[in-house]
Design a protein around this motif. Structure first.
Motif, PDB file in Angstrom:
ATOM      1  N   GLY A  90       0.879  -1.224   0.032  1.00 18.83           N
ATOM      2  CA  GLY A  90       0.019   0.009   0.069  1.00 18.83           C
ATOM      3  C   GLY A  90       0.791   1.172  -0.038  1.00 18.83           C
ATOM      4  N   LEU A  91       0.347   2.424   0.051  1.00 18.91           N
ATOM      5  CA  LEU A  91       0.953   3.564   0.039  1.00 18.91           C
ATOM      6  C   LEU A  91       2.291   3.848   1.062  1.00 18.91           C
ATOM      7  CD1 LEU A  91      -1.905   6.299  -0.761  1.00 18.91           C
ATOM      8  CD2 LEU A  91      -0.155   5.549  -2.184  1.00 18.91           C
ATOM      9  N   SER A  92       1.747   3.257   2.215  1.00 15.35           N
ATOM     10  CA  SER A  92       2.963   3.434   3.365  1.00 15.35           C
ATOM     11  C   SER A  92       4.282   2.725   2.898  1.00 15.35           C
ATOM     12  CB  SER A  92       2.395   3.045   4.695  1.00 15.35           C
ATOM     13  OG  SER A  92       1.226   3.819   4.947  1.00 15.35           O
ATOM     14  N   ASN A  93       3.981   1.501   2.456  1.00 14.96           N
ATOM     15  CA  ASN A  93       5.203   0.538   2.106  1.00 14.96           C
ATOM     16  C   ASN A  93       5.652   1.096   0.915  1.00 14.96           C
ATOM     17  OD1 ASN A  93       5.610  -1.824   0.121  1.00 14.96           O
ATOM     18  ND2 ASN A  93       6.208  -2.321   2.340  1.00 14.96           N
ATOM     19  N   ILE A  94       4.890   1.773  -0.290  1.00 12.10           N
ATOM     20  CA  ILE A  94       5.409   1.858  -1.320  1.00 12.10           C
ATOM     21  C   ILE A  94       6.471   3.461  -1.037  1.00 12.10           C
ATOM     22  CG2 ILE A  94       4.967   3.210  -3.357  1.00 12.10           C
ATOM     23  CD1 ILE A  94       2.495   1.286  -3.784  1.00 12.10           C
ATOM     24  N   SER A  95       5.811   4.381  -0.406  1.00 10.01           N
ATOM     25  CA  SER A  95       6.445   5.493  -0.005  1.00 10.01           C
ATOM     26  C   SER A  95       8.131   4.885   0.520  1.00 10.01           C
ATOM     27  CB  SER A  95       5.784   6.287   0.878  1.00 10.01           C
ATOM     28  OG  SER A  95       6.435   7.440   1.217  1.00 10.01           O
ATOM     29  N   HIS A  96       7.851   4.111   1.569  1.00  8.06           N
ATOM     30  CA  HIS A  96       9.075   3.699   2.103  1.00  8.06           C
ATOM     31  C   HIS A  96      10.220   3.104   1.323  1.00  8.06           C
ATOM     32  CE1 HIS A  96      11.612   2.508   5.776  1.00  8.06           C
ATOM     33  NE2 HIS A  96      11.809   1.541   5.283  1.00  8.06           N
ATOM     34  N   GLU A  97       9.791   2.094   0.419  1.00  4.18           N
ATOM     35  CA  GLU A  97      10.872   1.368  -0.497  1.00  4.18           C
ATOM     36  C   GLU A  97      11.218   2.564  -1.396  1.00  4.18           C
ATOM     37  OE1 GLU A  97      11.710  -1.553  -0.324  1.00  4.18           O
ATOM     38  OE2 GLU A  97      10.616  -1.932   1.465  1.00  4.18           O
ATOM     39  N   LEU A  98      10.574   3.505  -2.137  1.00  8.34           N
ATOM     40  CA  LEU A  98      10.953   4.529  -2.688  1.00  8.34           C
ATOM     41  C   LEU A  98      11.992   5.038  -2.082  1.00  8.34           C
ATOM     42  CD1 LEU A  98       7.602   5.557  -4.799  1.00  8.34           C
ATOM     43  CD2 LEU A  98       9.616   4.172  -5.756  1.00  8.34           C
ATOM     44  N   GLY A  99      11.555   5.562  -0.754  1.00  8.05           N
ATOM     45  CA  GLY A  99      12.789   6.206  -0.010  1.00  8.05           C
ATOM     46  C   GLY A  99      13.987   5.533   0.051  1.00  8.05           C
ATOM     47  N   VAL A 100      13.992   4.361   0.318  1.00  8.30           N
ATOM     48  CA  VAL A 100      15.161   3.393   0.211  1.00  8.30           C
ATOM     49  C   VAL A 100      15.896   3.265  -0.943  1.00  8.30           C
ATOM     50  CG1 VAL A 100      16.060   1.033   0.640  1.00  8.30           C
ATOM     51  CG2 VAL A 100      14.482   1.952   2.225  1.00  8.30           C
ATOM     52  N   LEU A 101      15.214   3.255  -2.175  1.00 10.98           N
ATOM     53  CA  LEU A 101      15.772   3.224  -3.517  1.00 10.98           C
ATOM     54  C   LEU A 101      16.383   4.586  -3.714  1.00 10.98           C
ATOM     55  CD1 LEU A 101      12.976   1.302  -5.395  1.00 10.98           C
ATOM     56  CD2 LEU A 101      15.307   0.588  -4.705  1.00 10.98           C
ATOM     57  N   ASP A 102      15.536   5.772  -3.441  1.00 14.04           N
ATOM     58  CA  ASP A 102      16.174   7.066  -3.501  1.00 14.04           C
ATOM     59  C   ASP A 102      17.561   7.365  -2.814  1.00 14.04           C
ATOM     60  OD1 ASP A 102      16.359   9.761  -4.117  1.00 14.04           O
ATOM     61  OD2 ASP A 102      15.277  10.446  -2.362  1.00 14.04           O
ATOM     62  N   ILE A 103      17.940   6.889  -1.658  1.00 10.29           N
ATOM     63  CA  ILE A 103      18.926   6.845  -0.881  1.00 10.29           C
ATOM     64  C   ILE A 103      20.115   6.092  -1.519  1.00 10.29           C
ATOM     65  CG2 ILE A 103      20.215   6.158   1.213  1.00 10.29           C
ATOM     66  CD1 ILE A 103      17.745   7.116   2.628  1.00 10.29           C
ATOM     67  N   GLU A 104      19.862   4.804  -2.292  1.00  7.39           N
ATOM     68  CA  GLU A 104      20.703   3.786  -2.899  1.00  7.39           C
ATOM     69  C   GLU A 104      21.194   4.666  -4.162  1.00  7.39           C
ATOM     70  OE1 GLU A 104      19.982  -0.224  -3.364  1.00  7.39           O
ATOM     71  OE2 GLU A 104      18.932  -0.214  -1.639  1.00  7.39           O
ATOM     72  N   LEU A 105      20.347   5.442  -4.779  1.00  2.11           N
ATOM     73  CA  LEU A 105      20.504   6.096  -6.188  1.00  2.11           C
ATOM     74  C   LEU A 105      21.499   7.399  -5.866  1.00  2.11           C
ATOM     75  CD1 LEU A 105      17.148   5.832  -8.170  1.00  2.11           C
ATOM     76  CD2 LEU A 105      19.295   4.712  -8.593  1.00  2.11           C
ATOM     77  N   GLN A 106      21.369   8.019  -4.708  1.00  3.91           N
ATOM     78  CA  GLN A 106      22.056   9.068  -4.401  1.00  3.91           C
ATOM     79  C   GLN A 106      23.666   8.753  -4.278  1.00  3.91           C
ATOM     80  OE1 GLN A 106      20.699  10.949  -0.763  1.00  3.91           O
ATOM     81  NE2 GLN A 106      18.417  11.197  -1.667  1.00  3.91           N
ATOM     82  N   GLN A 107      24.037   7.466  -4.154  1.00  8.50           N
ATOM     83  CA  GLN A 107      25.469   7.065  -4.030  1.00  8.50           C
ATOM     84  C   GLN A 107      25.918   7.090  -5.460  1.00  8.50           C
ATOM     85  OE1 GLN A 107      25.700   3.558  -1.545  1.00  8.50           O
ATOM     86  NE2 GLN A 107      24.336   4.345  -0.210  1.00  8.50           N
ATOM     87  N   HIS A 108      25.271   7.254  -6.360  1.00  5.58           N
ATOM     88  CA  HIS A 108      25.740   7.002  -7.731  1.00  5.58           C
ATOM     89  C   HIS A 108      25.572   8.330  -8.631  1.00  5.58           C
ATOM     90  CE1 HIS A 108      26.406   2.738  -7.201  1.00  5.58           C
ATOM     91  NE2 HIS A 108      25.123   2.716  -6.668  1.00  5.58           N
ATOM     92  N   PRO A 109      26.613   9.211  -8.613  1.00  7.17           N
ATOM     93  CA  PRO A 109      26.251  10.463  -9.312  1.00  7.17           C
ATOM     94  C   PRO A 109      25.827  10.620 -10.569  1.00  7.17           C
ATOM     95  CG  PRO A 109      28.552  10.161  -8.643  1.00  7.17           C
ATOM     96  CD  PRO A 109      27.782   9.050  -8.104  1.00  7.17           C
ATOM     97  N   PHE A 110      26.129   9.552 -11.345  1.00  4.51           N
ATOM     98  CA  PHE A 110      26.014   9.751 -12.760  1.00  4.51           C
ATOM     99  C   PHE A 110      24.357   9.120 -13.175  1.00  4.51           C
ATOM    100  CE2 PHE A 110      28.897   6.335 -11.929  1.00  4.51           C
ATOM    101  CZ  PHE A 110      27.947   5.313 -12.371  1.00  4.51           C
ATOM    102  N   LEU A 111      23.673   8.408 -11.900  1.00  3.85           N
ATOM    103  CA  LEU A 111      22.308   8.264 -12.046  1.00  3.85           C
ATOM    104  C   LEU A 111      21.253   9.360 -11.577  1.00  3.85           C
ATOM    105  CD1 LEU A 111      22.484   4.575 -10.700  1.00  3.85           C
ATOM    106  CD2 LEU A 111      22.396   5.346 -13.125  1.00  3.85           C
ATOM    107  N   ILE A 112      21.834  10.654 -11.836  1.00  7.57           N
ATOM    108  CA  ILE A 112      21.130  11.617 -11.314  1.00  7.57           C
ATOM    109  C   ILE A 112      19.548  12.049 -11.606  1.00  7.57           C
ATOM    110  CG2 ILE A 112      21.950  13.381 -12.688  1.00  7.57           C
ATOM    111  CD1 ILE A 112      22.235  15.268 -10.155  1.00  7.57           C
ATOM    112  N   GLN A 113      19.449  11.651 -13.118  1.00  4.13           N
ATOM    113  CA  GLN A 113      18.157  11.775 -13.492  1.00  4.13           C
ATOM    114  C   GLN A 113      17.065  10.586 -13.021  1.00  4.13           C
ATOM    115  OE1 GLN A 113      16.757  13.991 -15.812  1.00  4.13           O
ATOM    116  NE2 GLN A 113      14.994  12.880 -14.964  1.00  4.13           N
ATOM    117  N   ILE A 114      17.572   9.462 -12.962  1.00  4.63           N
ATOM    118  CA  ILE A 114      16.669   8.217 -12.211  1.00  4.63           C
ATOM    119  C   ILE A 114      16.511   8.904 -10.918  1.00  4.63           C
ATOM    120  CG2 ILE A 114      16.759   5.984 -11.890  1.00  4.63           C
ATOM    121  CD1 ILE A 114      18.454   5.668 -14.476  1.00  4.63           C
ATOM    122  N   GLN A 115      17.577   9.154 -10.026  1.00  5.42           N
ATOM    123  CA  GLN A 115      17.354   9.318  -8.842  1.00  5.42           C
ATOM    124  C   GLN A 115      16.176  10.661  -8.542  1.00  5.42           C
ATOM    125  OE1 GLN A 115      18.591  12.687  -7.017  1.00  5.42           O
ATOM    126  NE2 GLN A 115      17.606  11.588  -5.221  1.00  5.42           N
TER     127      GLN A 115
END
Length: 178
Positions: A90-115
């Motif tokens: 549901g929304l709570s779970n989806i929001s949390h998982e997207l937040g985790v993925l967002d943090i993981e993407l921040q570690q890769h500077p050339f994935l800035i558009q996807i992040q």
């Protein structure tokens, strides 16, 4: 509304015919006011909560599809790395998982558009959850992952995002649940 304006216009037209110059100006002003009120009423109707939720879900689906296009444009080789299936409850779970993925993407500077796409998606999901009064988990804390194999970590992150978004699109009905 239209009948009221028509009645007022007719009334002032009658008074004008009684030879009053002052009411001539008032008649024109009132006619313009009626036209503006009718136009404003037709063009500025407020969205209901259901329409707003439907529009937000449509925007979330569009952003997810655009992000998948951005991932496919990377032209990365198919990754043999196994990724556990994402859980979309549901929304709570989806929001949390997207937040985790967002943090993981921040570690890769050339994935800035996807992040940026995932961050925008997470914000829209969080906003939708808030408007539906769903309980939200706090945003995940930033944890730097010092991987020995940064390329492998990159492939794994992109693969996780891709699988999650594909699963989200398949289960977009879950965007209506807390």
């Amino acid at each position: 509304m239209f009948l009221l304006c028509l009645f007022l216009y007719g009334f002032f037209l009658f008074v004008y015919l009684m030879n009053s110059f002052f009411l001539f100006r008032m008649r024109n002003i009132l006619a313009l006011l009626c036209v503006f009120l009718m136009a404003a009423h037709q063009s500025t109707s407020l969205l209901t909560k259901g329409e707003s939720i439907r529009n937000t879900i449509h925007n979330i689906v569009n952003i997810a599809q655009i992000t998948l296009v951005h991932i496919k444009k990377l032209k990365l080789l198919a990754s043999p790395i196994g990724v556990p299936p994402p859980s979309i409850v549901g929304l709570s779970n989806i929001s949390h998982e997207l937040g985790v993925l967002d943090i993981e993407l921040q570690q890769h500077p050339f994935l800035i558009q996807i992040q940026a796409d995932v961050s925008s998606l997470e914000g829209r999901v969080r906003s939708l959850a808030f408007s539906m009064e769903c309980p939200l988990k706090p945003k995940p804390a930033v944890q730097m992952n010092e991987s020995v194999f940064p390329e492998s970590h990159l492939y794994m992150t992109v693969t996780k995002v891709q699988h999650y978004l594909e699963e989200l699109l398949l289960n977009k009905g879950k965007l209506k649940l807390c």
